[in-house]
Each structure stands twice: as C-alpha cells, then as structure tokens.
Motif scaffolding. Structure first.
Motif, PDB file in Angstrom:
ATOM      1  N   ALA A 158      -3.747  20.876  44.845  1.00  0.00           N
ATOM      2  CA  ALA A 158      -4.361  21.146  46.149  1.00  0.00           C
ATOM      3  C   ALA A 158      -3.486  22.087  46.980  1.00  0.00           C
ATOM      4  N   LEU A 159      -2.172  21.864  46.966  1.00  0.00           N
ATOM      5  CA  LEU A 159      -1.273  22.735  47.712  1.00  0.00           C
ATOM      6  C   LEU A 159      -1.334  24.167  47.196  1.00  0.00           C
ATOM      7  N   VAL A 160      -1.275  24.316  45.878  1.00  0.00           N
ATOM      8  CA  VAL A 160      -1.276  25.651  45.296  1.00  0.00           C
ATOM      9  C   VAL A 160      -2.603  26.358  45.559  1.00  0.00           C
ATOM     10  N   LEU A 161      -3.713  25.662  45.341  1.00  0.00           N
ATOM     11  CA  LEU A 161      -5.025  26.287  45.516  1.00  0.00           C
ATOM     12  C   LEU A 161      -5.251  26.721  46.958  1.00  0.00           C
ATOM     13  N   THR A 162      -4.925  25.871  47.922  1.00  0.00           N
ATOM     14  CA  THR A 162      -5.163  26.246  49.316  1.00  0.00           C
ATOM     15  C   THR A 162      -4.249  27.391  49.740  1.00  0.00           C
ATOM     16  N   ASP A 163      -3.042  27.439  49.202  1.00  0.00           N
ATOM     17  CA  ASP A 163      -2.179  28.583  49.519  1.00  0.00           C
ATOM     18  C   ASP A 163      -2.697  29.861  48.869  1.00  0.00           C
ATOM     19  N   TYR A 164      -3.223  29.762  47.645  1.00  0.00           N
ATOM     20  CA  TYR A 164      -3.828  30.941  47.019  1.00  0.00           C
ATOM     21  C   TYR A 164      -4.977  31.476  47.871  1.00  0.00           C
ATOM     22  N   LEU A 165      -5.776  30.560  48.429  1.00  0.00           N
ATOM     23  CA  LEU A 165      -6.897  30.987  49.269  1.00  0.00           C
ATOM     24  C   LEU A 165      -6.391  31.657  50.541  1.00  0.00           C
ATOM     25  N   ARG A 166      -5.323  31.128  51.123  1.00  0.00           N
ATOM     26  CA  ARG A 166      -4.740  31.754  52.317  1.00  0.00           C
ATOM     27  C   ARG A 166      -4.168  33.127  51.995  1.00  0.00           C
ATOM     28  N   CYS A 167      -3.551  33.247  50.824  1.00  0.00           N
ATOM     29  CA  CYS A 167      -2.978  34.521  50.411  1.00  0.00           C
ATOM     30  C   CYS A 167      -4.074  35.577  50.245  1.00  0.00           C
ATOM     31  N   GLY A 168      -5.170  35.188  49.620  1.00  0.00           N
ATOM     32  CA  GLY A 168      -6.284  36.101  49.394  1.00  0.00           C
ATOM     33  C   GLY A 168      -6.117  36.905  48.119  1.00  0.00           C
ATOM     34  N   PRO A 169      -7.227  37.264  47.467  1.00  0.00           N
ATOM     35  CA  PRO A 169      -7.143  37.924  46.168  1.00  0.00           C
ATOM     36  C   PRO A 169      -6.521  39.315  46.219  1.00  0.00           C
ATOM     37  N   VAL A 170      -6.725  40.061  47.291  1.00  0.00           N
ATOM     38  CA  VAL A 170      -6.207  41.430  47.335  1.00  0.00           C
ATOM     39  C   VAL A 170      -4.685  41.423  47.313  1.00  0.00           C
ATOM     40  N   TRP A 171      -4.070  40.645  48.218  1.00  0.00           N
ATOM     41  CA  TRP A 171      -2.608  40.597  48.263  1.00  0.00           C
ATOM     42  C   TRP A 171      -2.036  39.938  47.008  1.00  0.00           C
ATOM     43  N   TYR A 172      -2.745  38.909  46.530  1.00  0.00           N
ATOM     44  CA  TYR A 172      -2.277  38.224  45.326  1.00  0.00           C
ATOM     45  C   TYR A 172      -2.182  39.203  44.146  1.00  0.00           C
ATOM     46  N   PHE A 173      -3.233  39.970  43.909  1.00  0.00           N
ATOM     47  CA  PHE A 173      -3.238  40.838  42.733  1.00  0.00           C
ATOM     48  C   PHE A 173      -2.327  42.053  42.912  1.00  0.00           C
ATOM     49  N   LYS A 174      -2.121  42.501  44.142  1.00  0.00           N
ATOM     50  CA  LYS A 174      -1.125  43.545  44.360  1.00  0.00           C
ATOM     51  C   LYS A 174       0.262  43.027  43.989  1.00  0.00           C
ATOM     52  N   THR A 175       0.562  41.810  44.414  1.00  0.00           N
ATOM     53  CA  THR A 175       1.867  41.221  44.121  1.00  0.00           C
ATOM     54  C   THR A 175       1.989  40.842  42.653  1.00  0.00           C
ATOM     55  N   LEU A 176       0.881  40.469  42.038  1.00  0.00           N
ATOM     56  CA  LEU A 176       0.901  40.108  40.621  1.00  0.00           C
ATOM     57  C   LEU A 176       1.395  41.269  39.765  1.00  0.00           C
ATOM     58  N   ARG A 177       0.979  42.476  40.087  1.00  0.00           N
ATOM     59  CA  ARG A 177       1.443  43.639  39.323  1.00  0.00           C
ATOM     60  C   ARG A 177       2.962  43.776  39.425  1.00  0.00           C
ATOM     61  N   VAL A 178       3.487  43.541  40.613  1.00  0.00           N
ATOM     62  CA  VAL A 178       4.939  43.600  40.818  1.00  0.00           C
ATOM     63  C   VAL A 178       5.636  42.542  39.972  1.00  0.00           C
ATOM     64  N   MET A 179       5.105  41.331  39.981  1.00  0.00           N
ATOM     65  CA  MET A 179       5.697  40.232  39.218  1.00  0.00           C
ATOM     66  C   MET A 179       5.710  40.529  37.728  1.00  0.00           C
ATOM     67  N   MET A 180       4.603  41.049  37.213  1.00  0.00           N
ATOM     68  CA  MET A 180       4.488  41.279  35.775  1.00  0.00           C
ATOM     69  C   MET A 180       5.442  42.375  35.304  1.00  0.00           C
TER      70      MET A 180
END
Length: 262
Positions: A158-180
């Motif tokens: 629940a903590l992870v999912l709600t934080d993912y929703l707050r982060c939003g898909p655009v910022w998440y996937f921009k940061t995902l490229r950096v992580m990978m």
C-alpha cells in the motif's frame, strides 16, 4: 519518540524535504541518513527511521520530485540526487554520517560517497539495483511484480503503490531511464567507505549472487540477508534491519524501546 520534524530544504538548485529526529541524550553516535528508491518516499522508511532514532540522529530525505516535493523542470541524474543529499545535509549541519539507500537510493548513496568521500563514514545498500541479469525494464517489472505478490506485506504494498501514484507515470518513467543506465558495479568499485549490502533473503530484485558480488567489490564489504522477506526489507523487517545497521556502525540497540507500528 516524537514524530520527525519536516524541513523544506533547497540544495543544488532543487527543493526536497528532510525529516529529522534527534536521538535522546545526544552522544558520540554518528548520524544516519536514509534515501528512498524510485517512485517512493520517506514513508516506507518510517519504521526503520523511528527505530534508528532511538540510537542515532536520523534523517530521511524525500528527493526532489518524489513524495510531496516539487517536481524539477528536467530529469535529474543520479549525480544530481547525490548533490542534493550532500547539500541538504550540509545545510542541516550534518557534516559526516552513515548513508543508507534502498533500491534506486543505493545508486544515489553510492554517488554521494564518491562525490564527498570524507563525509560518508559508512555506506549501507539495501536491495541494490540494477542487476545486469535483469537489465531490461521488462525484467525489472517482472521481478518487482513477483516481489509484491509473494514477498511483501499488505502495508508495504500500500505504501509503495500510493507513492507511485503520487509520483506519477511521467516522472517515474523519466527517472526509470536514469536508474537503468547507472553503472553501479563500476561506480561502487571506487567507494572507499566500508559498505554493508543488505537484502531480504527472498528478494527477486536484488538476489544473493548479485548482492554478494557487490559486497566483494569493496575492500571492506559485508553482506547481510534478512530471512523471510523481500525487497522492502526495511519496512517488513525493520527491527532486523536496524540491528544490522547498528552492528555495522559499532552500536547496540537500546533495551526496551517500543517497536514501530504495524
């Protein structure tokens, strides 16, 4: 223990939040700084934060763009995150500290230890990423899905999912490229601080072979596995993680402290 005090801190050109707790009585113990992973925030570090704060001054950082912090105008690199961590802690008067990162936070923590090695007394990498054996986004997603279904508690999911929703898909996937793209193996090899690699024994994201490899890259590396849990080990087994970190820093847990809420 009172709730951590939230501070809005701008550093390295970006705004983030720092949640600070002072250990009772002060003393010679080092400070400890906790860094979340991709899409997450300080919230899944709260149990560990409260436990550590009984022994050490403890700081949890919400990096720019995560949690309730303002979204930067451009994608931040791992080096940018590290500069924010170092700048924010300096503003708060934390000159030297133990740095603890989880998941992508292990990359930011490693980079900070390279940028200012004199300030990082010890480095703790919990569930480090990205294992080259799972070097694609699809493989990472599959491992995280397995972890959520088979290894995590309802509260950690629940903590992870709600934080993912707050982060939003655009910022998440921009940061995902950096992580990978971050070369953790090459960068960690240059770290001079003692390193503890810590994983849940069932973690499909940071498996035993990968974690053992990372611990062996540094001159003073250790590996600790916490049984019966997965990737979000600091939430599901906060007491065991606290004990491992304190032992690594040469401290012992105070007797009789209350356990964090479930």
């Amino acid at each position: 223990m009172t709730d951590p005090v939230r501070r809005e801190v701008s550093a390295a050109g970006h705004a983030g939040h720092v949640f600070a707790s002072k250990a009772p009585g002060g003393g010679p113990a080092p400070a400890v700084v906790l860094i979340h992973g991709i899409g997450a925030s300080h919230r899944y570090l709260r149990r560990l934060h409260r436990l550590l704060a009984a022994s050490m001054d403890t700081y949890s950082i919400d990096l720019p763009g995560f949690g309730a912090t303002p979204r930067p105008g451009h994608t931040l690199s791992v080096a940018d995150h590290a500069r924010y961590i170092l700048g924010a802690t300096e503003q708060l008067g934390v000159s030297e500290f133990v740095l603890v990162g989880h998941s992508m936070g292990t990359q930011s923590a490693t980079e900070a230890a390279l940028q200012e090695p004199g300030r990082i007394q010890q480095l703790v990498l919990m569930g480090p990423v990205v294992d080259p054996k799972r070097g694609t986004v699809a493989q990472q997603a599959l491992a995280l899905g397995r972890d959520a279904v088979f290894c995590e508690s309802p509260s950690s999911n629940a903590l992870v999912l709600t934080d993912y929703l707050r982060c939003g898909p655009v910022w998440y996937f921009k940061t995902l490229r950096v992580m990978m793209e971050y070369p953790l193996v090459q960068r960690l090899a240059g770290v001079t601080a003692p390193v503890l690699v810590l994983r849940g024994a069932n973690d499909p994201v940071a498996d035993a072979d990968w974690s053992r490899r990372l611990a062996g890259l540094v001159r003073r590396g250790q590996l600790v596995e916490v049984q019966g849990t997965g990737h979000v080990v600091q939430h599901t087994r906060a007491v065991e993680v606290r004990d491992a970190i304190l032992a690594f820093t040469g401290l012992r847990a105070p007797a009789g402290e209350p356990l964090p809420g479930h």
